[in-house]
Motif scaffolding. Structure first.
Motif, PDB file in Angstrom:
ATOM      1  N   LEU A 273       0.830  -1.199   0.000  1.00  0.00           N
ATOM      2  CA  LEU A 273       0.000   0.000   0.000  1.00  0.00           C
ATOM      3  C   LEU A 273       0.870   1.256   0.000  1.00  0.00           C
ATOM      4  O   LEU A 273       0.573   2.237  -0.681  1.00  0.00           O
ATOM      5  CB  LEU A 273      -0.926   0.002   1.222  1.00  0.00           C
ATOM      6  N   HIS A 274       1.951   1.216   0.776  1.00  0.00           N
ATOM      7  CA  HIS A 274       2.859   2.365   0.808  1.00  0.00           C
ATOM      8  C   HIS A 274       3.494   2.595  -0.567  1.00  0.00           C
ATOM      9  O   HIS A 274       3.614   3.731  -1.033  1.00  0.00           O
ATOM     10  CB  HIS A 274       3.942   2.155   1.862  1.00  0.00           C
TER      11      HIS A 274
ATOM     12  N   ILE B 189      -2.426  10.725   3.787  1.00  0.00           N
ATOM     13  CA  ILE B 189      -3.113   9.864   2.819  1.00  0.00           C
ATOM     14  C   ILE B 189      -3.783   8.712   3.557  1.00  0.00           C
ATOM     15  O   ILE B 189      -3.149   8.046   4.386  1.00  0.00           O
ATOM     16  CB  ILE B 189      -2.136   9.309   1.772  1.00  0.00           C
ATOM     17  N   ALA B 190      -5.048   8.489   3.251  1.00  0.00           N
ATOM     18  CA  ALA B 190      -5.783   7.369   3.834  1.00  0.00           C
ATOM     19  C   ALA B 190      -6.318   6.490   2.708  1.00  0.00           C
ATOM     20  O   ALA B 190      -6.728   6.987   1.655  1.00  0.00           O
ATOM     21  CB  ALA B 190      -6.941   7.877   4.695  1.00  0.00           C
ATOM     22  N   ILE B 191      -6.291   5.189   2.936  1.00  0.00           N
ATOM     23  CA  ILE B 191      -6.895   4.238   1.999  1.00  0.00           C
ATOM     24  C   ILE B 191      -7.912   3.412   2.769  1.00  0.00           C
ATOM     25  O   ILE B 191      -7.606   2.847   3.829  1.00  0.00           O
ATOM     26  CB  ILE B 191      -5.837   3.321   1.356  1.00  0.00           C
TER      27      ILE B 191
ATOM     28  N   ARG C 120      -1.058   7.317   6.084  1.00  0.00           N
ATOM     29  CA  ARG C 120       0.265   7.935   6.138  1.00  0.00           C
ATOM     30  C   ARG C 120       0.107   9.363   6.627  1.00  0.00           C
ATOM     31  O   ARG C 120      -0.580  10.175   6.022  1.00  0.00           O
ATOM     32  CB  ARG C 120       0.923   7.951   4.750  1.00  0.00           C
ATOM     33  N   VAL C 121       0.754   9.667   7.742  1.00  0.00           N
ATOM     34  CA  VAL C 121       0.608  10.974   8.372  1.00  0.00           C
ATOM     35  C   VAL C 121       1.425  12.018   7.623  1.00  0.00           C
ATOM     36  O   VAL C 121       2.609  11.812   7.339  1.00  0.00           O
ATOM     37  CB  VAL C 121       1.043  10.925   9.849  1.00  0.00           C
TER      38      VAL C 121
ATOM     39  N   HIS D 149      -5.598  12.088  12.640  1.00  0.00           N
ATOM     40  CA  HIS D 149      -5.497  11.021  13.646  1.00  0.00           C
ATOM     41  C   HIS D 149      -6.368   9.799  13.343  1.00  0.00           C
ATOM     42  O   HIS D 149      -7.015   9.235  14.222  1.00  0.00           O
ATOM     43  CB  HIS D 149      -5.846  11.575  15.041  1.00  0.00           C
ATOM     44  N   LEU D 150      -6.371   9.426  12.078  1.00  0.00           N
ATOM     45  CA  LEU D 150      -7.018   8.163  11.710  1.00  0.00           C
ATOM     46  C   LEU D 150      -6.170   6.993  12.194  1.00  0.00           C
ATOM     47  O   LEU D 150      -4.954   7.117  12.380  1.00  0.00           O
ATOM     48  CB  LEU D 150      -7.162   8.067  10.192  1.00  0.00           C
ATOM     49  N   LYS D 151      -6.787   5.864  12.356  1.00  0.00           N
ATOM     50  CA  LYS D 151      -6.085   4.647  12.748  1.00  0.00           C
ATOM     51  C   LYS D 151      -6.385   3.547  11.736  1.00  0.00           C
ATOM     52  O   LYS D 151      -7.525   3.408  11.277  1.00  0.00           O
ATOM     53  CB  LYS D 151      -6.518   4.177  14.146  1.00  0.00           C
TER      54      LYS D 151
END
Length: 216
Positions: A6-7, A23-25, A35-36, A42-44
């Protein structure tokens, strides 16, 4: 899909994604990658995709979307640009997370505001707009004794207005140039009296900000 893969997927996009973006997937109902960047909401990884989120809307509609998001979901407002993707055969969303003023910096403040009156549209110089109002699920603005409707929400307008405009209430934004005086009502809240004698309330939420900006 493994996190490393994913990265690598996001690395391929770095040429057109701002380097300071988070970036959020999301795949299905879960976030599988985060990725911060400079603007962190502050998603997990493993967190549930909420129904009103940008990622959820992208997965459902399968189309690119962008939106200014308030602090209701994650406690931090942001401007999101999302793209429908597919991961291992499942509908997914890639969301680029930017500061809430990103589209302001990109597009600049309004110079004109185009409003609708009856069946006609008119571009009005922004300095002529006296105030803006959210009423009955529509947004209106007032200039030269005329009322116009606009497709923008107050929230989106506020972020692209010049410094001469100030938010005073969830339903009102006012052009400081048209304020004639500031008074108190019987509840000790402030009332703005405009040059055409229109009276607008200042809510407790915006009281301190109004006093700070106007210096009283």
């Amino acid at each position: 899909m493994k996190k490393k893969a994913l990265h690598q997927f996001t690395v391929l996009l770095e040429d057109w994604i701002p380097k300071d973006a988070s970036i959020a997937i999301a795949v299905g109902q879960k976030y599988v990658y985060y990725r911060v960047g400079t603007h962190d909401i502050h998603l997990k990884e493993g967190q549930t995709v909420q129904a009103s989120s940008l990622a959820c809307r992208i997965i459902q509609k399968r189309q690119k979307l962008d939106s200014l998001m308030d602090n209701t979901l994650y406690g931090t407002p942001y401007f999101g640009i999302g793209y429908p993707i597919e991961i291992e055969g499942q509908p997914a969303a890639l969301v680029v997370i930017l500061p809430p003023n990103y589209h302001v910096l990109k597009n600049g403040p309004f110079r004109y505001l185009t409003g609708k009156k009856d069946e006609d549209w008119s571009p009005i110089p922004i300095e002529k707009v006296m105030y803006m109002e959210s009423l009955q699920k529509k947004t209106w603005f007032y200039a030269d004794d005329e009322q116009y409707s606009t497709t923008y929400t107050l929230k989106n307008l506020h972020l692209r207005l010049p410094d001469s405009f100030i938010r005073i209430h969830r339903s009102y934004i006012v052009n400081i140039s048209f304020i004639q005086r500031i008074s108190r009502d019987i509840t000790s809240s402030f009332i703005l009296i405009l040059k055409d004698s229109t009276e607008l309330p200042v809510s407790q939420t915006y009281m301190n900000e109004v006093r700070k900006i106007l210096g009283f």
